[in-house]
Scaffold this motif. Sequence first.
Motif: not given
Length: 243
Positions: A70-88
């Motif tokens: 679930r991203g919703g209004a925070a979609q970009e922020q959540i995606a960036q957090k996941l990149r910082e955790l190791g996602a690409s």
Amino acid sequence: MFLENLGIDALDPQRLGRFWEAALGTTTLTDAPDIFETRLSIDGDAYLDLCFARVPARNVAPQRLHLDLRGGAAQEQIAQKLRELGASDLDIGQGEVPWIVLADPEGGAFCVMEEREAYVGTGPIAALPLDSADPARDAEFWAWLSGWTPAPGVAPRTLRHPSGRGPLLELCPEPAPKQPGAKNPIHLDVRLEPEDDPDAVAAGISARGGEEFFPDWGELPWRVFRDPSGNELCLLPAVGAGA
């Protein structure tokens, strides 16, 4: 019986499991060399466990089941957090779509979704899209097996925990039939209750288009089946009966 687990193949169960635990805010259950388990609470006593089991080589079979976060209004922020955790970021040929496609640390694809009305109350996992050769048939199969019930959604058929909380199980038209002999990198596990008769459940699976099979995965304390579209699932014994 009830839907208990997402079984996820992992080269490094601790690394992959801790990534998803940090991504979802789940709670560690098991941290052993060959398995890492973490629990997502759904409602009251209801839960869904993510179980990362070690495999000798990366499973490159097509992902017929994946996680939509679930991203919703925070979609970009959540995606960036996941990149910082190791996602690409990952290009699977999705083109211009409103969701963001990422790969987890072992290359497994998942999505961070845009706002959708159907995702209200899902928690961090919005949906579990599952490839199906016949969504109407498979929705009936999974509703009987999991105890989840029909719910509004965007897929041809959608199921949800009867509390109306937690992720959606979306039965989606498959882009191609299940490859013979190719194990899904992610599969669903169903737990029996003490009053359930394993042989009667096995017969019910067969009567509804599924089948039991006996893969060369070593000695297992559970039974392995395929749903009517060929997707693997495990039938786990009731707690106290060899679980």
